[in-house]
Design a protein around this motif. Sequence first.
Motif, PDB file in Angstrom:
ATOM      1  N   GLN A  11       0.827  -1.203   0.000  1.00  0.00           N
ATOM      2  CA  GLN A  11       0.000   0.000   0.000  1.00  0.00           C
ATOM      3  C   GLN A  11       0.866   1.258   0.000  1.00  0.00           C
ATOM      4  OE1 GLN A  11      -2.958   1.684  -0.778  1.00  0.00           O
ATOM      5  NE2 GLN A  11      -3.956   0.130   0.466  1.00  0.00           N
ATOM      6  N   ARG A  12       1.915   1.256   0.784  1.00  0.00           N
ATOM      7  CA  ARG A  12       2.825   2.410   0.838  1.00  0.00           C
ATOM      8  C   ARG A  12       3.505   2.623  -0.510  1.00  0.00           C
ATOM      9  NH1 ARG A  12       8.355   3.135   4.013  1.00  0.00           N
ATOM     10  NH2 ARG A  12       8.589   5.365   3.665  1.00  0.00           N
ATOM     11  N   ALA A  13       3.959   1.545  -1.141  1.00  0.00           N
ATOM     12  CA  ALA A  13       4.605   1.652  -2.453  1.00  0.00           C
ATOM     13  C   ALA A  13       3.623   2.171  -3.498  1.00  0.00           C
ATOM     14  CB  ALA A  13       5.173   0.298  -2.877  1.00  0.00           C
ATOM     15  N   TRP A  14       2.411   1.617  -3.491  1.00  0.00           N
ATOM     16  CA  TRP A  14       1.399   2.040  -4.451  1.00  0.00           C
ATOM     17  C   TRP A  14       1.085   3.523  -4.298  1.00  0.00           C
ATOM     18  CZ3 TRP A  14      -0.762   1.934  -8.807  1.00  0.00           C
ATOM     19  CH2 TRP A  14      -2.026   2.480  -9.016  1.00  0.00           C
ATOM     20  N   ARG A  15       0.849   3.946  -3.075  1.00  0.00           N
ATOM     21  CA  ARG A  15       0.517   5.352  -2.837  1.00  0.00           C
ATOM     22  C   ARG A  15       1.685   6.270  -3.164  1.00  0.00           C
ATOM     23  NH1 ARG A  15      -3.467   5.082   2.434  1.00  0.00           N
ATOM     24  NH2 ARG A  15      -5.155   4.078   1.281  1.00  0.00           N
ATOM     25  N   ALA A  16       2.902   5.817  -2.902  1.00  0.00           N
ATOM     26  CA  ALA A  16       4.071   6.628  -3.258  1.00  0.00           C
ATOM     27  C   ALA A  16       4.128   6.845  -4.767  1.00  0.00           C
ATOM     28  CB  ALA A  16       5.354   5.960  -2.760  1.00  0.00           C
ATOM     29  N   LEU A  17       3.853   5.790  -5.535  1.00  0.00           N
ATOM     30  CA  LEU A  17       3.844   5.909  -6.995  1.00  0.00           C
ATOM     31  C   LEU A  17       2.756   6.873  -7.453  1.00  0.00           C
ATOM     32  CD1 LEU A  17       4.691   5.046  -9.866  1.00  0.00           C
ATOM     33  CD2 LEU A  17       3.048   3.154  -9.638  1.00  0.00           C
ATOM     34  N   VAL A  18       1.537   6.674  -6.977  1.00  0.00           N
ATOM     35  CA  VAL A  18       0.407   7.499  -7.409  1.00  0.00           C
ATOM     36  C   VAL A  18       0.616   8.956  -7.002  1.00  0.00           C
ATOM     37  CG1 VAL A  18      -2.063   7.938  -7.050  1.00  0.00           C
ATOM     38  CG2 VAL A  18      -1.243   5.600  -7.435  1.00  0.00           C
ATOM     39  N   GLU A  19       0.947   9.181  -5.762  1.00  0.00           N
ATOM     40  CA  GLU A  19       1.055  10.549  -5.262  1.00  0.00           C
ATOM     41  C   GLU A  19       2.246  11.282  -5.861  1.00  0.00           C
ATOM     42  OE1 GLU A  19       0.930   9.994  -1.020  1.00  0.00           O
ATOM     43  OE2 GLU A  19      -1.164   9.314  -1.117  1.00  0.00           O
ATOM     44  N   SER A  20       3.376  10.602  -6.039  1.00  0.00           N
ATOM     45  CA  SER A  20       4.532  11.268  -6.645  1.00  0.00           C
ATOM     46  C   SER A  20       4.271  11.573  -8.113  1.00  0.00           C
ATOM     47  CB  SER A  20       5.813  10.434  -6.483  1.00  0.00           C
ATOM     48  OG  SER A  20       5.727   9.214  -7.201  1.00  0.00           O
ATOM     49  N   SER A  21       3.606  10.672  -8.818  1.00  0.00           N
ATOM     50  CA  SER A  21       3.284  10.912 -10.229  1.00  0.00           C
ATOM     51  C   SER A  21       2.358  12.108 -10.372  1.00  0.00           C
ATOM     52  CB  SER A  21       2.639   9.677 -10.852  1.00  0.00           C
ATOM     53  OG  SER A  21       3.541   8.598 -10.870  1.00  0.00           O
ATOM     54  N   ARG A  22       1.314  12.144  -9.561  1.00  0.00           N
ATOM     55  CA  ARG A  22       0.376  13.278  -9.616  1.00  0.00           C
ATOM     56  C   ARG A  22       1.071  14.587  -9.298  1.00  0.00           C
ATOM     57  NH1 ARG A  22      -4.561  10.563  -6.553  1.00  0.00           N
ATOM     58  NH2 ARG A  22      -5.481   9.488  -8.322  1.00  0.00           N
ATOM     59  N   ALA A  23       1.848  14.589  -8.211  1.00  0.00           N
ATOM     60  CA  ALA A  23       2.526  15.822  -7.804  1.00  0.00           C
ATOM     61  C   ALA A  23       3.504  16.283  -8.885  1.00  0.00           C
ATOM     62  CB  ALA A  23       3.258  15.605  -6.481  1.00  0.00           C
ATOM     63  N   LEU A  24       4.252  15.344  -9.463  1.00  0.00           N
ATOM     64  CA  LEU A  24       5.219  15.689 -10.491  1.00  0.00           C
ATOM     65  C   LEU A  24       4.525  16.286 -11.707  1.00  0.00           C
ATOM     66  CD1 LEU A  24       8.050  15.685 -11.756  1.00  0.00           C
ATOM     67  CD2 LEU A  24       7.617  13.302 -12.450  1.00  0.00           C
ATOM     68  N   PHE A  25       3.497  15.618 -12.224  1.00  0.00           N
ATOM     69  CA  PHE A  25       2.856  16.115 -13.438  1.00  0.00           C
ATOM     70  C   PHE A  25       2.061  17.395 -13.199  1.00  0.00           C
ATOM     71  CE2 PHE A  25       4.122  11.944 -14.882  1.00  0.00           C
ATOM     72  CZ  PHE A  25       4.760  12.317 -16.055  1.00  0.00           C
ATOM     73  N   GLU A  26       1.533  17.581 -11.997  1.00  0.00           N
ATOM     74  CA  GLU A  26       0.886  18.858 -11.689  1.00  0.00           C
ATOM     75  C   GLU A  26       1.913  19.987 -11.664  1.00  0.00           C
ATOM     76  OE1 GLU A  26      -1.515  18.462  -8.158  1.00  0.00           O
ATOM     77  OE2 GLU A  26      -2.807  16.973  -9.115  1.00  0.00           O
ATOM     78  N   ALA A  27       3.090  19.728 -11.085  1.00  0.00           N
ATOM     79  CA  ALA A  27       4.142  20.748 -11.040  1.00  0.00           C
ATOM     80  C   ALA A  27       4.649  21.066 -12.446  1.00  0.00           C
ATOM     81  CB  ALA A  27       5.292  20.281 -10.149  1.00  0.00           C
ATOM     82  N   LEU A  28       4.894  20.031 -13.253  1.00  0.00           N
ATOM     83  CA  LEU A  28       5.361  20.258 -14.624  1.00  0.00           C
ATOM     84  C   LEU A  28       4.316  21.018 -15.435  1.00  0.00           C
ATOM     85  CD1 LEU A  28       7.032  16.809 -15.397  1.00  0.00           C
ATOM     86  CD2 LEU A  28       8.178  18.979 -14.852  1.00  0.00           C
ATOM     87  N   ASP A  29       3.061  20.647 -15.274  1.00  0.00           N
ATOM     88  CA  ASP A  29       1.981  21.323 -15.988  1.00  0.00           C
ATOM     89  C   ASP A  29       1.896  22.789 -15.582  1.00  0.00           C
ATOM     90  OD1 ASP A  29      -0.200  20.710 -17.933  1.00  0.00           O
ATOM     91  OD2 ASP A  29      -1.442  21.521 -16.320  1.00  0.00           O
ATOM     92  N   ARG A  30       1.962  23.043 -14.292  1.00  0.00           N
ATOM     93  CA  ARG A  30       1.898  24.418 -13.773  1.00  0.00           C
ATOM     94  C   ARG A  30       3.036  25.267 -14.349  1.00  0.00           C
ATOM     95  NH1 ARG A  30       1.001  22.614  -9.008  1.00  0.00           N
ATOM     96  NH2 ARG A  30       3.161  22.613  -8.345  1.00  0.00           N
ATOM     97  N   GLU A  31       4.253  24.700 -14.362  1.00  0.00           N
ATOM     98  CA  GLU A  31       5.402  25.454 -14.858  1.00  0.00           C
ATOM     99  C   GLU A  31       5.309  25.702 -16.363  1.00  0.00           C
ATOM    100  OE1 GLU A  31       9.255  24.251 -13.422  1.00  0.00           O
ATOM    101  OE2 GLU A  31       8.430  23.816 -11.433  1.00  0.00           O
ATOM    102  N   LEU A  32       4.857  24.708 -17.127  1.00  0.00           N
ATOM    103  CA  LEU A  32       4.705  24.912 -18.569  1.00  0.00           C
ATOM    104  C   LEU A  32       3.604  25.925 -18.870  1.00  0.00           C
ATOM    105  CD1 LEU A  32       5.256  21.321 -19.961  1.00  0.00           C
ATOM    106  CD2 LEU A  32       6.499  23.376 -20.664  1.00  0.00           C
ATOM    107  N   GLN A  33       2.539  25.900 -18.096  1.00  0.00           N
ATOM    108  CA  GLN A  33       1.473  26.897 -18.275  1.00  0.00           C
ATOM    109  C   GLN A  33       2.028  28.301 -18.016  1.00  0.00           C
ATOM    110  OE1 GLN A  33      -1.455  26.778 -19.518  1.00  0.00           O
ATOM    111  NE2 GLN A  33      -2.384  24.813 -19.117  1.00  0.00           N
ATOM    112  N   ARG A  34       2.776  28.426 -16.940  1.00  0.00           N
ATOM    113  CA  ARG A  34       3.328  29.732 -16.565  1.00  0.00           C
ATOM    114  C   ARG A  34       4.367  30.215 -17.578  1.00  0.00           C
ATOM    115  NH1 ARG A  34       6.838  28.834 -11.912  1.00  0.00           N
ATOM    116  NH2 ARG A  34       8.331  28.483 -13.572  1.00  0.00           N
ATOM    117  N   ASP A  35       5.281  29.328 -17.960  1.00  0.00           N
ATOM    118  CA  ASP A  35       6.427  29.737 -18.775  1.00  0.00           C
ATOM    119  C   ASP A  35       6.167  29.714 -20.275  1.00  0.00           C
ATOM    120  OD1 ASP A  35       7.711  29.917 -16.343  1.00  0.00           O
ATOM    121  OD2 ASP A  35       8.798  28.024 -16.568  1.00  0.00           O
ATOM    122  N   ALA A  36       5.287  28.830 -20.741  1.00  0.00           N
ATOM    123  CA  ALA A  36       5.108  28.662 -22.184  1.00  0.00           C
ATOM    124  C   ALA A  36       3.642  28.738 -22.612  1.00  0.00           C
ATOM    125  CB  ALA A  36       5.707  27.327 -22.626  1.00  0.00           C
TER     126      ALA A  36
END
Length: 153
Positions: A12-37
């Motif tokens: 459960q910890r491994a699964w949640r780490a994968l899901v939560e890190s993926s979401r956080a990463l892609f939200e951050a990348l999306d936010r930065e691309l929206q802001r910068d480009a």
Amino acid sequence: MAEPRWLTDVEQRAWRALVESSRALFEALDRELQRDADMPHTYFEVLVRLSEAPERSLRMSELADLTLSSRSRLSHAVARLEERGWVERRNCETDRRGQVATLTDAGFAVLRDAAPGHVAAVRRYVVDALDPAQLAALTEIGETIRARVEGDG
């Protein structure tokens, strides 16, 4: 019906780490691309895939596969990119039912300008956060999961 095989605490910890890190990463990348480009990560990925293709062109079906998008979702994204003048779409010469998307010079210029900031973010959030062994493990894990998902598809 068989009783489900529930996840252990470790699983459960491994699964949640994968899901939560993926979401956080892609939200951050999306936010930065929206802001910068002024584009979402989805559009950036389409531009990248086209930039890497011969003659900066791909059949829409192949582009959908490469970007892991549904045909309708990709068609919507390409329509928005066409409105911006970054992509052109035309009928396929060898198959009248198919269409080809081509990255325009304007689209390539936008990608060229956006890429350094995106690469810096990927480096900051992922590459520089991991040691070489963790990076190798991440590669193997990602490839294993993708192969399993595609094998079941």
